[in-house]
Design a protein around this motif. Sequence first.
Motif, short mmCIF file in Angstrom:
data_model
loop_
_atom_site.label_atom_id
_atom_site.label_comp_id
_atom_site.label_asym_id
_atom_site.label_seq_id
_atom_site.Cartn_x
_atom_site.Cartn_y
_atom_site.Cartn_z
N HIS A 154 -0.69 0.53 -8.06
CA HIS A 154 -1.08 1.87 -7.60
C HIS A 154 -0.06 2.94 -7.95
O HIS A 154 0.96 2.66 -8.56
N HIS A 159 6.06 1.37 -7.22
CA HIS A 159 5.24 0.39 -7.93
C HIS A 159 5.23 0.60 -9.44
O HIS A 159 4.53 -0.09 -10.15
N HIS A 329 4.38 -5.67 -0.88
CA HIS A 329 5.46 -5.56 0.11
C HIS A 329 5.33 -6.80 1.01
O HIS A 329 4.27 -7.40 1.10
ZN LIG Z 1 4.75 0.63 -1.88
#
Ligand SMILES: [Zn+2]
Length: 640
Positions: A154, A159, A329
Motif C-alpha cells: 500500500h 511500505h 506489521h
Molecule cells: Zn504501515
Amino acid sequence: MAADAESPKDASAITRALNRAVLDALPFADTRDFDDARRGFVGSLPEVEIKNDAGRVVWTLRDYAFLAGAEAPPTVNPSLWRQARLNLSHGLFQVTDRIYQVRGFDISNMTLIEGDRGLIVIDPLISTEVARAGLDLYAQHRKWRPVTAVIYSHSHTDHYGGVRGVVDEGDVSAGRVEIWAPDRFMQEVVSEAVLAGTAMVRRAQFQFGATLPRGPRGQVDAGLGKVTSRGTVTLIPPTRIVREPFETHTIDGIEIVFQLTPEAEAPAEMHMFYPALGALNLAENATHNLHNIYPIRGAQVRDANAWAKYLNEARDRFATKSEVVFAQHHWPVWGNARLLDYLAKQRDTYKYLHDQTLRLINHGYRSAEIAERLALPKGLDNEWHVRGYYGTFSHNAKAIYQRYLGWYDANPANLNPLPPAARAKKTVAYMGGAEAVIAKARGDFAKGEYRWVADAMSQVVFAEPDNKAARDLAADAMEQMGYQAESATWRNAYLFGAQELRRGMTVPAAPARAGKDIVRGLSLDLFFDFLGVRLNGDKAEGKTIVVNWTFPDFGERYALTLQNCALTYLADRHAEAADATVTLDRATLNGIILRELSLPDAMADGTVRVEGNAQKLAELFGLLDEFTMAFDVIEPRKAR
Ligand SMILES: [Zn+2]
C-alpha cells in the motif's frame, strides 16, 4: 528554568491505581501472542542498531532495553507495556514454507518469499539502510538470492521507502525486476506527501513520539511497532499495477491472488493470498491492534464499513483455505480455526465501530458524546488484537462522525464561535482571571480530573501563552493522561505536548522538503496544484498573470492563470494572451522543486527559456510561500 522542572514527573497516586487496575481487568495470563511473536525465529543481529553511510544511527532497539521486565512501571499502562514488549521482538522469522519476515528493523515488516529464481520482497520498510540490513540478515541465515520482484502492499511510506536498499533501478528499467502495486498507488503516495505534507510531518511528531526520549516516562512504543526509522526514503514507481478487485498472477513461480482494498487502511492497498502456501497476507487491514479510521497526525478519514467488508471477503474466499494469516506489521496467527476467529473479530470490531457510531448519530448524539459512550462489546474487549494501541474507539468514532457529517454538530452556537485565542481570553476573564482558574484547576488535579485540567489550562495558555504556572499544570495533566493511556499514539501525543509546554518547541525552521523520488513521481497536475497551495493570497491581491508552460520532453503543455488571488490551470492548453511562455524539461523542473537549481540561474543559462515578459514569471514565483514545521500546536500560532 531549571532542568529539573522540565523533566518528566512520576505517576500520581491516581495514575498508579488506575494502571494497577488494568492488571485485573485484562487477561494477562493469555500469553499466546508472545509465543507467536517468537515462533519461526531464525536469527537476528546481536544488537539491532543500523547506521547510514555517514555513521548516523537511523534505527536502534538499544534504547528500548528498559522494556526487559514483564512488570510495567507505574508510568506506563500495563496493556501498552505488554504491546511494547511484543513489538520488541526482532530478527528473521519463518512464517511458513517459503515465506519469511524481517521484524523489528523498522515500524513495519518486510516479507520475503522464496520464488523459483530468487526473492520476492513485500514492503521494503521506510529507509534504504534498514531494508538493506534486513536483506543481509536473510542472506546470512538462508542464502543470497537475487530480488526478482518487489510488491508494495500500500501507499504509506513504511511500505515502500526502503526500496532502493533492495533493488537497483537499472534492474527495474531493464525489466529484470518487476515492481507491483495496487491501483492508484503513485497518485496516493505523492498527493499525501505533498499537498498537506508539512503539517502532517509536524503532527506526526505527536503521534509517533520519534523525538521523545525513550523510557518509562517517555516513548515506549508506537502501537504498530516501536517507532519509524530515520534513514534514506526512496521510491521507484511500480511497473505492474493490480487494477481489478481480484487478480491472480504468478510471480517468480509463486501464484498470488490479489484483492484490492481501496479506502480502507490506505487509499490504495491490497491483500495477497498464496494458494499453494496456504498463507494469507492482509497488508495492514488486520494487525494486532485496533487501527486508525483516522490517524491523529491528520489524514482523510478512512472507510470503516469498506474495511470490514474487505476483511469479510478475504476471510470467506481465502482464510478458509489458509493455515497462517499475517500482515505487514506485528506477528502472524497460525492454525485455521484460530485465524478464522481472529479475522471474524477484526472484521466485527470495524463493523461495530462504524454501525454503532452511525446509530448514535441518527439518535442525535454529537461526536464527543458518541466517543465517550462507545466501547468494545464485552465479547471483544478481552481480545488483545483489537485493543486500541494505535487507533482508539474514541478518536475513530469522531472520525466516522466527520466522514458522514463533517466538523459541525448543527448547534448554531458552534457555527461561528470566536477563534481559539480570542475565545480563551473571554472564557478566562469570565472565569475570574487566570489566577483563579489555575487555583481551581490545582484542586481538580489533586482529584485526578486530568482531562478537564488539561482543557482548562489550555484555555489559559491560549489566553496567556507566557503563563508558566498554566503551562506547567497543563503539562502535568497531559503527562498523567499519557501515563494512563493504553494507546501508544495518545501516550506519545500527551507526552510530546507536555514536553513542548515545558520546554517550548524544538523544530528546525528550515523548509520541509519532499524527497527526490517523490518529486520525480509528482504529476504535472499535482505540481501546479501545489503551486496553488503555496500561493500567498494576500500578496496576490490585484495581480493577474498568465503563463504558458511547455515541457518538450513529454510533449505536454499547460496554461496557468493567476486571477482573483487563485491559481488555476488547464492541461494540454496554451492561453492566447499569455504574459510569458516557459519552456523547460522535466528534469529541470525537478531540480527547481528540489532547490538544486534556482529559477533565475536556470533562466540565465538557458535551461529554462522564457519568451515574453520574464518579469511576470519572477513576480509569480515571488508570491509563493515556503512551509516549515516550526508552527505552534499547544499554544497560539506566533507570527514568525
Ligand atoms: Zn504501515
